[in-house]
Design a protein around this motif. Structure first.
Motif, mmCIF file in Angstrom:
data_model
loop_
_atom_site.group_PDB
_atom_site.id
_atom_site.type_symbol
_atom_site.label_atom_id
_atom_site.label_comp_id
_atom_site.label_asym_id
_atom_site.label_seq_id
_atom_site.Cartn_x
_atom_site.Cartn_y
_atom_site.Cartn_z
ATOM 1 N N ASP A 1 -27.919 0.494 20.807
ATOM 2 C CA ASP A 1 -26.950 -0.524 21.252
ATOM 3 C C ASP A 1 -25.542 -0.148 20.810
ATOM 4 O O ASP A 1 -24.573 -0.320 21.550
ATOM 5 C CB ASP A 1 -27.275 -1.902 20.653
ATOM 6 C CG ASP A 1 -28.401 -2.599 21.399
ATOM 7 O OD1 ASP A 1 -28.816 -2.102 22.470
ATOM 8 O OD2 ASP A 1 -28.860 -3.647 20.898
ATOM 9 N N TYR A 2 -25.453 0.334 19.572
ATOM 10 C CA TYR A 2 -24.154 0.693 18.996
ATOM 11 C C TYR A 2 -23.495 1.781 19.841
ATOM 12 O O TYR A 2 -22.343 1.663 20.251
ATOM 13 C CB TYR A 2 -24.349 1.163 17.549
ATOM 14 C CG TYR A 2 -23.073 1.316 16.761
ATOM 15 C CD1 TYR A 2 -22.362 0.199 16.337
ATOM 16 C CD2 TYR A 2 -22.582 2.567 16.422
ATOM 17 C CE1 TYR A 2 -21.189 0.321 15.605
ATOM 18 C CE2 TYR A 2 -21.411 2.703 15.693
ATOM 19 C CZ TYR A 2 -20.722 1.579 15.280
ATOM 20 O OH TYR A 2 -19.565 1.706 14.550
ATOM 21 N N GLU B 1 -29.008 1.356 16.615
ATOM 22 C CA GLU B 1 -28.224 2.564 16.899
ATOM 23 C C GLU B 1 -28.034 2.760 18.419
ATOM 24 O O GLU B 1 -26.913 3.008 18.853
ATOM 25 C CB GLU B 1 -28.895 3.781 16.247
ATOM 26 C CG GLU B 1 -27.987 4.977 16.080
ATOM 27 C CD GLU B 1 -26.702 4.723 15.291
ATOM 28 O OE1 GLU B 1 -25.726 5.450 15.554
ATOM 29 O OE2 GLU B 1 -26.659 3.821 14.430
ATOM 30 N N PHE C 1 -19.422 -7.816 17.135
ATOM 31 C CA PHE C 1 -19.874 -6.608 17.821
ATOM 32 C C PHE C 1 -20.092 -6.900 19.305
ATOM 33 O O PHE C 1 -19.600 -6.185 20.168
ATOM 34 C CB PHE C 1 -21.163 -6.082 17.185
ATOM 35 C CG PHE C 1 -21.771 -4.922 17.947
ATOM 36 C CD1 PHE C 1 -21.167 -3.678 17.936
ATOM 37 C CD2 PHE C 1 -22.932 -5.092 18.688
ATOM 38 C CE1 PHE C 1 -21.708 -2.613 18.652
ATOM 39 C CE2 PHE C 1 -23.481 -4.034 19.407
ATOM 40 C CZ PHE C 1 -22.862 -2.793 19.383
ATOM 41 N N GLY D 1 -16.388 -1.824 15.910
ATOM 42 C CA GLY D 1 -17.244 -0.814 15.295
ATOM 43 C C GLY D 1 -17.527 -1.166 13.844
ATOM 44 O O GLY D 1 -16.982 -2.125 13.296
ATOM 45 N N ARG D 2 -18.390 -0.373 13.211
ATOM 46 C CA ARG D 2 -18.834 -0.655 11.837
ATOM 47 C C ARG D 2 -17.704 -0.701 10.817
ATOM 48 O O ARG D 2 -17.732 -1.510 9.899
ATOM 49 C CB ARG D 2 -19.873 0.385 11.399
ATOM 50 C CG ARG D 2 -21.187 0.213 12.110
ATOM 51 C CD ARG D 2 -22.282 1.086 11.487
ATOM 52 N NE ARG D 2 -23.492 0.964 12.263
ATOM 53 C CZ ARG D 2 -24.001 1.941 13.022
ATOM 54 N NH1 ARG D 2 -23.395 3.107 13.069
ATOM 55 N NH2 ARG D 2 -25.096 1.739 13.707
ATOM 56 N N THR E 1 -22.613 0.603 23.483
ATOM 57 C CA THR E 1 -21.404 -0.230 23.469
ATOM 58 C C THR E 1 -20.163 0.640 23.298
ATOM 59 O O THR E 1 -19.166 0.463 23.990
ATOM 60 C CB THR E 1 -21.496 -1.285 22.342
ATOM 61 O OG1 THR E 1 -22.626 -2.109 22.597
ATOM 62 C CG2 THR E 1 -20.252 -2.140 22.266
ATOM 63 N N ILE F 1 -27.391 -4.336 14.121
ATOM 64 C CA ILE F 1 -27.023 -3.586 15.327
ATOM 65 C C ILE F 1 -27.891 -2.337 15.402
ATOM 66 O O ILE F 1 -27.847 -1.504 14.503
ATOM 67 C CB ILE F 1 -25.537 -3.143 15.269
ATOM 68 C CG1 ILE F 1 -24.618 -4.325 14.969
ATOM 69 C CG2 ILE F 1 -25.141 -2.462 16.570
ATOM 70 C CD1 ILE F 1 -23.193 -3.920 14.628
ATOM 71 N N TRP G 1 -14.199 1.903 15.174
ATOM 72 C CA TRP G 1 -15.249 2.892 15.440
ATOM 73 C C TRP G 1 -15.007 4.116 14.572
ATOM 74 O O TRP G 1 -13.866 4.476 14.289
ATOM 75 C CB TRP G 1 -15.278 3.243 16.930
ATOM 76 C CG TRP G 1 -15.634 2.048 17.751
ATOM 77 C CD1 TRP G 1 -14.775 1.130 18.278
ATOM 78 C CD2 TRP G 1 -16.958 1.579 18.066
ATOM 79 N NE1 TRP G 1 -15.483 0.133 18.913
ATOM 80 C CE2 TRP G 1 -16.816 0.385 18.805
ATOM 81 C CE3 TRP G 1 -18.242 2.065 17.807
ATOM 82 C CZ2 TRP G 1 -17.917 -0.334 19.280
ATOM 83 C CZ3 TRP G 1 -19.328 1.351 18.291
ATOM 84 C CH2 TRP G 1 -19.162 0.166 19.008
#
Length: 157
Positions: free
Chosen positions: A106-107, A104, A71, A77-78, A110, A102, A143
């Protein structure tokens, strides 16, 4: 004459301790390594139990380290993270636990930074083609669809 190195269980344990100490490994990597060392299945089981017992091998820790690294460095992405961990036979429980590493905010930060950065490198005038290039790039990195399509619509009206 082709001489192949053979290992005693003790030698193999030491070698694999170093292998696991160098960087986090998953069970699959360790098993493959032992097979390439020509260890028999019974020996592999003994060595894996030893590595687990002495905390050289830890699937939860592997999954968490993997997720953080991919990440932060590759901006995955997840979806991509899940897929790559599944390929390595990581349990759903450990995958879910790792993804919680991670936050939310930050996710999303990014994701937004990555989308903007990529958009600035696309030298395409046709808005349809430009949207497709941006969407393909973000989807390939794993993503989620809804994030990607909302962001593409926002950035390229």
């Amino acid at each position: 004459m082709n001489h192949v190195k053979t290992y005693t269980i003790e030698e193999a344990k030491r070698k694999l301790e170093r292998y696991c100490a160098y960087q986090e490994r998953c069970h699959q990597e360790v098993t493959n390594k032992l097979y390439t060392m020509r260890m028999i299945p019974e020996a592999i089981d003994v060595i894996i139990v030893h590595l687990l017992k002495h905390d050289f091998l830890n699937e939860t820790r592997f999954a968490q380290t993997y997720v953080r690294g991919k990440f932060n460095i590759k901006k995955w992405g997840r979806q991509r993270l899940k897929l790559e961990l599944k390929k390595r036979d990581i349990s759903k429980y450990n995958i879910d636990l790792a993804l919680k590493e991670i936050s939310e905010p930050d996710y999303l930060k990014t994701f937004n930074d990555l989308a903007l950065k990529k958009l600035n490198t696309i030298s395409e005038n046709n808005p349809w083609k430009k949207r497709k290039k941006l969407a393909d790039y973000l989807l390939y990195r794993g993503w989620e669809n809804h994030l990607v399509y909302d962001k593409v619509a926002e950035l390229i009206p």
